[in-house]
Design an enzyme around this catalytic site. Structure first.
Site, PDB file in Angstrom:
ATOM      1  N   ARG B 294       1.254  -1.263   0.182  1.00  0.00           N
ATOM      2  CA  ARG B 294      -0.472  -0.215  -0.254  1.00  0.00           C
ATOM      3  C   ARG B 294       1.279   0.763  -0.055  1.00  0.00           C
ATOM      4  NH1 ARG B 294      -4.650  -1.839   3.753  1.00  0.00           N
ATOM      5  NH2 ARG B 294      -5.862  -3.360   2.629  1.00  0.00           N
ATOM      6  N   TYR B 438      -6.575  -2.232  -6.699  1.00  0.00           N
ATOM      7  CA  TYR B 438      -6.646  -2.323  -5.874  1.00  0.00           C
ATOM      8  C   TYR B 438      -5.485  -2.726  -4.472  1.00  0.00           C
ATOM      9  CZ  TYR B 438      -1.446  -2.421  -7.764  1.00  0.00           C
ATOM     10  OH  TYR B 438       0.237  -1.892  -8.728  1.00  0.00           O
ATOM     11  N   GLU B 439      -5.300  -3.395  -3.953  1.00  0.00           N
ATOM     12  CA  GLU B 439      -4.356  -3.612  -2.480  1.00  0.00           C
ATOM     13  C   GLU B 439      -5.114  -2.647  -1.337  1.00  0.00           C
ATOM     14  OE1 GLU B 439      -2.692  -5.495  -2.753  1.00  0.00           O
ATOM     15  OE2 GLU B 439      -0.878  -4.628  -4.140  1.00  0.00           O
ATOM     16  N   GLY B 440      -6.499  -3.764  -1.747  1.00  0.00           N
ATOM     17  CA  GLY B 440      -7.544  -2.820  -1.077  1.00  0.00           C
ATOM     18  C   GLY B 440      -8.257  -1.745  -1.843  1.00  0.00           C
TER      19      GLY B 440
END
Lengths: 592, 592
Positions: B294, B438-440
């Protein structure tokens, strides 16, 4: 996957809320009653949903092809075009004397919205013909009108708008295409144009190019541009397509989206053309078409918002992931549908506000196109025409920016799946991105608003917007029930006043202030107009709530969301306007 | 066309302005001086500009291919990867005991920014390895570390992060992949994962998958997830790739952008894996990697902003179109370069503010990753770690949203050419769009901020941001010279206080208020942190102005632009927060 059904109920509601029925009192429009309009919308919706929508993904994946000067359209387009003609859609709002159905212009907006929502790249082939016909009708000789209008209005032939050259986009004064008078009254056109939408294809028997070029005696700059009609095939003595003219497509662009459509490089080599309008007044004549396209372009942005919203809503109801913060709402499922999550609702409601609010705002402007054409009182016609002039750049920017935002929120609602082509959501983002660029990039629209429209007629154009706002405020001023929809309008109305005074004062001392404040100012006008429209819609909805609780409480909730969560951004534009040109202009160009 | 040169001077300035030199006092980092860092940046810049940047367009046009389980990377990637390894880049910040160069983490950010700016889809193949190594180092057994870390740190092998399944993205409690213990201490992993970046390719000898799966005795939900290390090839007795493991790519996705990268469907069929960390505590272990990703993802957004800015600036200086409103600035040219137009400058300065402001903000957070690792005082380490925890979701959202905005403004600056693939600007928009997902997804980051980070440790994490802001304000409170950069900070600092109190109070009565206010609140934190950073940069720049007028007056102008034209949007988020959950939650799900 994407989802679309024509929002019939919303069109019905907007028809009433905006008083579109008033147009039936004008000459020749007595048939444009609610039930007739509903039938047309339903038919257009059927055409869009059943014929165009199934072509949309493939149009993107396969795209249009170009080989040896010939464009091959994506699978199904040819048949869809045939049905477009058979359905009489090209003639919908065309003049009766040339074979049109003569319906009000706002129906052209609705048709465009539906077609853009269901297959935007197909709509590109049909979209320019109406505007070309309007420019010809307004400026061409009777002979040209008699020859070309019936074919354009029947959809047998299609139209284009040839302005841009590689070195000359916004600044049309730089164009190099030349027109040399021939003895027979025609002209020989030579030059190269780029980005010509639907410049070449074989779905029609002929293509009618409206081309900007310079006469030999042209004064420099934009006052030396003339407009010419240049057909792909020269009509023979019967008006049928005859010899091939000296115009051809040299290539097509590879674009971010709109892959089923073509943006052509068009080469004119001693092509035969005919003057439309007066010599050197071509930009004026072309703007009849350009203004129509800018108005209809707003329908494309708004249609994309509708598609993004409907698709995202279906996904948000279906996709289960996580639990509501206040406890499981669907305990029998593995997880709650994501529509329970406030931030997902924020995205859904933003898309909904852009789709429904944008539709009503645009149709309110389109209604004035119709009033400007047919109101029996010339003063009313002029007022309506001024409102349209003022609002054309505003709705172009407002609905294309909001459409892009909605499309991106659609992708976001789908999470990772939004990024995958087969789900169709990212295509909306790519297709719609052109809207902020073409028919005058959005920055140019903002400049048009502050530098042309605002000072016009002693600065009176703005009254065409503020007078109806003030009248609406006065009507409901004493109604406690409607205060929640009147107070925010009073506030934004005051900010618009403040912004206008500020911009005018600043521009007096430094003309760069106009450009520096242009986009902030346009957005403030947009917020004011949109708040006015939401106020109208919300009051109408609250008075009808008994009829259909689902629809009207949804409308009220969307109005409240707009006021609570979107309208606050107007203030930032006012503060930005106050900051003025200094933060933009202080830095030397070489220090960037 | 796109343009890129490494912004060496800005890195030098930020190093000083943020005091990155302070890290040299920590154990093992005495070499991380300004001149060494400049050399590394220069080398990384050369690698990016000379090796990666020329591959970027082709990577998009040709893309990665998939056939019979094998991925073919775009032309040049294989060679670029070899040079990546030879240059020692995979080892840059890896631990010395496993062959790394042991440099501070912030250099990983800089490397990621440069690689993302020059070829984002290539960077995807190298980007996850560092995070995988960090997770293994933090949680795996000594045996696994000894076997895998040297290979990952040398870049001989690469890493992946296997979380998502088709029905389980945000909500990892729903995953179905199973892990069955074998007699030898390993586990048999079976299940299907989707969206696995760099899940399969042949640029490395082995791929190390970190996989979330459930043990037979797993409690339901996220407390029943374990983490496993699953190599593509099982290491033989010498640690070299041996027999093929039961893991393979089933397909790759067709994506909006990042076409040179692969997002794989990965099938695990009785694949041999080893537990990393404790049983059922896999999410905790995976988050070591997730948090690193992140943070580094923010570098991708910021790198894209840099690329969009540099490319747009070159175009705006070159493209002539129209005249300045205050009169021709380049009368000898056919028209003025578009950089004279205020609205073009608005776009350029927004990109510049996002690129430079984002870089400094992110590097300030990255500095605290390093402080958290090596500060001799445990209290300082904890404080720094808390700041990183607080700011991870903020910089993820802030830099990915701003990167997308910058990329879109880049397209807009190019006008119609921005929409054409060969110009390269629309590719930036498509490539970067994944970052918000992506990545949350960004909505999840906002929820992480308000629902996890904010209440943590009695609500004290926020002090890690506000204490340095307050100290900065106090230092310059009496300086009239710097008032223009302190007053706006005082104002946004107060609004952050107000927003925090408001959100906490609202959430007490209704937990949905947390979700409803999450994105507005995150943005307010972002504005506060960004204003703090601009204030630091501007004061530093104004004190050095004599050294290099071009650079420092540019920095000051950008700071003023940020304060005058971007910061005002913070207020809209505060008003949105005040409106609360009602506008989002009032409508029944079925009435949408």
């Amino acid at each position: 996957m994407t989802q679309y059904a024509v929002p019939l109920e919303d069109y019905r509601f907007v028809f009433d809320a905006l008083g579109l029925g008033e147009l039936t009192e004008f000459d020749g429009w007595d048939m444009a009653q609610q039930d007739v309009v509903q039938q047309i919308v339903q038919e257009a919706g059927r055409y869009g949903a059943d014929i165009l929508f199934p072509l949309n993904r493939q149009a993107d994946e396969i795209g249009a092809k170009f080989e040896n000067g010939v464009v091959t359209v994506p699978p199904g387009f040819q048949e869809a075009y045939a049905q477009f003609r058979e359905g009489g859609w090209p003639a919908l709002t065309g003049p009766v004397e040339y074979g049109g159905q003569g319906l009000p212009f706002y129906l052209q907006y609705i048709l465009t919205e539906i077609m853009a929502a269901t297959c935007m790249s197909f709509a590109q082939y049909t979209g320019l013909t109406h505007g070309a016909a309007m420019a010809i009708e307004a400026h061409a000789s009777e002979e040209l009108k008699a020859l070309y209008l019936p074919k354009l209005i029947s959809g047998e032939w299609s139209g284009t708008m040839c302005l841009t050259e590689s070195h000359s986009g916004t600044d049309l004064g730089l164009i190099k295409t030349r027109a040399v008078p021939a003895k027979d009254g025609s002209y020989a056109i030579t030059g190269g144009k780029i980005f010509i939408s639907a410049g070449e294809h074989e779905m029609v028997d002929n293509i009618v190019h409206l081309v900007l070029a310079k006469l030999p005696d042209a004064p420099p700059g934009v006052r030396g541009i003339s407009l010419f009609l240049v057909p792909k095939y020269l009509p023979d003595e019967n008006g049928a397509p005859g010899a091939r003219n000296g115009v051809s497509a040299g290539s097509i662009e590879h674009k971010m989206g709109m892959k089923g459509a073509v943006a052509c490089v068009m080469n004119f080599e001693d092509a035969t053309g005919w003057l439309v309008g007066e010599p050197h007044r071509g930009l004026h004549a072309m703007f009849t078409m350009m203004n129509v396209e800018r108005l209809l372009l707003s329908a494309q942005g708004q249609g994309a918002a509708e598609l993004a919203y409907q698709s995202s809503l279906a996904y948000a109801r279906d996709r289960v992931q996580g639990r509501a913060l206040s406890g499981a709402k669907y305990p029998t499922l593995a997880a709650d549908p994501i529509i329970v999550h406030p931030d997902v609702r924020r995205m859904l409601l933003t898309m909904k506000a852009h789709a429904e609010g944008g539709r009503a705002l645009a149709l309110w402007v389109m209604k004035h196109v119709d009033i400007a054409e047919r109101h029996p009182d010339p003063a009313e016609r002029e007022k309506a025409s001024d409102l349209v002039a003022l609002m054309t750049p505003v709705v172009k920017v407002w609905l294309s920016d909001n459409g892009s935002e909605a499309a991106n929120l659609g992708v976001q609602t789908f999470g990772g799946h939004g990024y995958i082509r087969e789900w169709g959501m990212e295509q909306i983002v790519r297709d719609i991105r052109i809207l902020q660029l073409y028919e005058g990039a959005n920055g140019i629209q903002a400049l048009d608003l502050v530098a042309r429209k605002l000072p016009m007629k002693g600065g009176s154009l703005l009254l065409r917007l503020t007078d109806p706002i003030d009248a609406h405020i006065e009507t409901y001023a004493s109604s406690a029930d409607h205060a929640e929809f009147i107070q925010p309008l009073v506030a934004i109305r005051a900010k618009l006043e403040q912004a206008t005074a500020l911009l005018r004062a600043k521009a007096e001392s430094d003309p760069e202030e106009l450009g520096a404040g242009s986009m902030d100012y346009l957005k403030i006008v947009g917020y004011a107009a949109q708040t006015f429209i939401w106020s109208k819609l919300a009051i109408e909805a609250s008075e009808r709530r008994g009829e259909n609780a689902a629809f009207y409480s949804s409308k009220l909730a969307t109005a409240r969301f707009y006021i609570g969560k979107l309208l606050p951004f107007a203030d930032a534009h006012l503060v930005g306007l106050e900051a003025g040109a200094e933060p933009l202009m202080a830095l030397d160009a070489e220090y960037f």
